[in-house]
Design an enzyme around this catalytic site. Structure first.
Site, mmCIF file in Angstrom:
data_model
loop_
_atom_site.group_PDB
_atom_site.id
_atom_site.type_symbol
_atom_site.label_atom_id
_atom_site.label_comp_id
_atom_site.label_asym_id
_atom_site.label_seq_id
_atom_site.Cartn_x
_atom_site.Cartn_y
_atom_site.Cartn_z
ATOM 1 N N LYS A 105 -27.168 -30.106 -2.945
ATOM 2 C CA LYS A 105 -27.790 -29.901 -1.640
ATOM 3 C C LYS A 105 -26.695 -29.708 -0.603
ATOM 4 O O LYS A 105 -25.850 -30.570 -0.403
ATOM 5 C CB LYS A 105 -28.665 -31.088 -1.256
ATOM 6 C CG LYS A 105 -29.356 -30.873 0.089
ATOM 7 C CD LYS A 105 -29.772 -32.180 0.713
ATOM 8 C CE LYS A 105 -30.094 -31.945 2.191
ATOM 9 N NZ LYS A 105 -30.315 -33.217 2.902
ATOM 10 N N GLY A 138 -33.445 -38.528 10.575
ATOM 11 C CA GLY A 138 -33.582 -39.934 10.926
ATOM 12 C C GLY A 138 -34.414 -40.216 12.150
ATOM 13 O O GLY A 138 -34.521 -41.368 12.576
ATOM 14 N N ALA A 146 -35.910 -33.838 6.404
ATOM 15 C CA ALA A 146 -35.572 -34.558 7.637
ATOM 16 C C ALA A 146 -36.737 -34.627 8.616
ATOM 17 O O ALA A 146 -37.494 -33.665 8.783
ATOM 18 C CB ALA A 146 -34.363 -33.941 8.337
ATOM 19 N N GLY A 147 -36.860 -35.784 9.246
ATOM 20 C CA GLY A 147 -37.811 -35.971 10.329
ATOM 21 C C GLY A 147 -39.097 -36.674 9.974
ATOM 22 O O GLY A 147 -39.830 -37.118 10.858
ATOM 23 N N ASN A 207 -35.472 -40.028 3.483
ATOM 24 C CA ASN A 207 -34.674 -41.218 3.219
ATOM 25 C C ASN A 207 -35.023 -42.335 4.211
ATOM 26 O O ASN A 207 -35.567 -43.369 3.856
ATOM 27 C CB ASN A 207 -33.188 -40.892 3.276
ATOM 28 C CG ASN A 207 -32.293 -42.043 2.841
ATOM 29 O OD1 ASN A 207 -31.083 -41.912 2.800
ATOM 30 N ND2 ASN A 207 -32.851 -43.187 2.494
#
Length: 323
Positions: A166, A227, A253-254, A275
């Site tokens: 990635k 994040g 993300a987000g 994550n």
């Protein structure tokens, strides 16, 4: 001759053996089991056992068990789970392992960092999350230039032999937004070097198409800032990206909660990478489970096809026969 086969009545011109019946039905006798009038017919006796008028038969075969969700394929590798998870930000490796297991994820992202030479015996991620169980996806988190990213992934390949990676090249520390010129430069270099590149990028359909044309194996537009937990801020552009490119599209993300993950899947995305949403939840294990179910629900909703939106009411009960 009339038979009841798997609950349905069927007519045939004459009596025949079980083997002949299967042949007429176009069923491979090697792949099924047959029950005649509540008694199992051994495969060795298919040619001898007659089927007579009024017989009731069940013909069964093995099918895949579990979820009816379809799989997705990236770089020639097929996965059942459409949820990808990161391995950072947990309180310890034990919690990391438990959360990943609860999520049902098959692909986990891993960062490449220097070995702690002051305490080389200190536990490492691979002591708790095995690359034999999960597909490790080395990433370039923390890299701000193409050169840093390429160097990092070359080291990762040397350490573990992974070609599927990635790529993310960040623009600044405040937004962690992708630096697209550097991303394109790094992707080109990595692809020439034999890497299979899944790429974090802006939610720009034009840039996404350029990355696909370059040879990236998956496009990973951000839902919102890394994040942030803000959810999918630009669903229209992500949907356009999905319609524009032919390789898998995964929101990266987000995502902050389960409904965010479901929204991404309802847009038609092939998967979601997250994550912080799991690791920083009050109960990461429970949140991991919630995300797993949200991904499945969103995918099923997309496949089912939502009802059309209307600007007026439409009663669900019939109006004929009103008192």
């Amino acid at each position: 001759m009339k038979l009841v086969i798997n609950g349905e009545e069927r007519s045939f011109s004459a009596s025949m053996s079980v083997e002949a019946l299967l042949g007429e039905l176009g069923v491979d006798p090697r792949k099924v089991a047959v029950e005649r009038n509540l008694e199992i017919v051994p495969k060795s006796a298919y040619a001898q056992v007659p089927v007579n008028d009024g017989d009731k038969l069940e013909i069964v075969a093995f099918i895949g068990g579990g979820s009816d969700l379809d799989t997705f394929t990236v770089a020639g590798k097929t996965f059942s789970s459409r949820l990808l998870v990161g391995t950072g930000k947990y309180k310890d490796f034990e919690e990391t392992a438990r959360a990943i297991e609860a999520s049902g994820a098959e692909i986990v992202t891993v960062a490449v960092r220097r070995v702690n030479l002051s305490d080389p015996s200190k536990p490492m991620l691979v002591d708790y999350v095995s690359p034999k169980t999960y597909t490790f996806l080395p990433n370039t988190a923390g890299c701000y230039t193409a050169d840093e990213s390429v160097r990092t992934l070359r080291l990762a390949r040397e350490a573990g032999g992974w070609n599927l990676v990635k790529l993310e090249v960040l623009g600044d520390q405040t937004t962690l937004y992708p630096n697209m010129p550097e991303t394109l430069k790094a992707a080109e270099a990595l692809i020439k070097d034999g890497f299979e590149v899944m790429v974090y990028c802006s939610d720009d359909p034009i840039q996404a198409k350029m990355l696909e044309d370059m040879g990236c194996v998956a496009i990973m537009p951000l839902g919102s800032l890394i994040g942030s937990g803000l959810g999918i801020l630009n669903p229209t552009t992500i949907r356009i990206i999905k319609e524009t490119v032919s390789v898998p599209v995964l929101v990266d993300a987000g995502v902050g909660c389960a409904s965010d993950a479901a929204v991404a899947m309802e847009l038609g995305c092939d998967g979601v990478l997250m994550n912080t949403a799991i690791a920083h939840a009050a109960d990461p294990i429970r949140m991991a489970r919630a995300m797993k179910l949200a991904i499945e629900a969103g995918r099923l909703s997309y496949l089912a096809g939502r009802m059309p939106k209307k600007s007026y009411a439409d009663p669900s009960s019939p109006i004929s026969g009103l008192i």
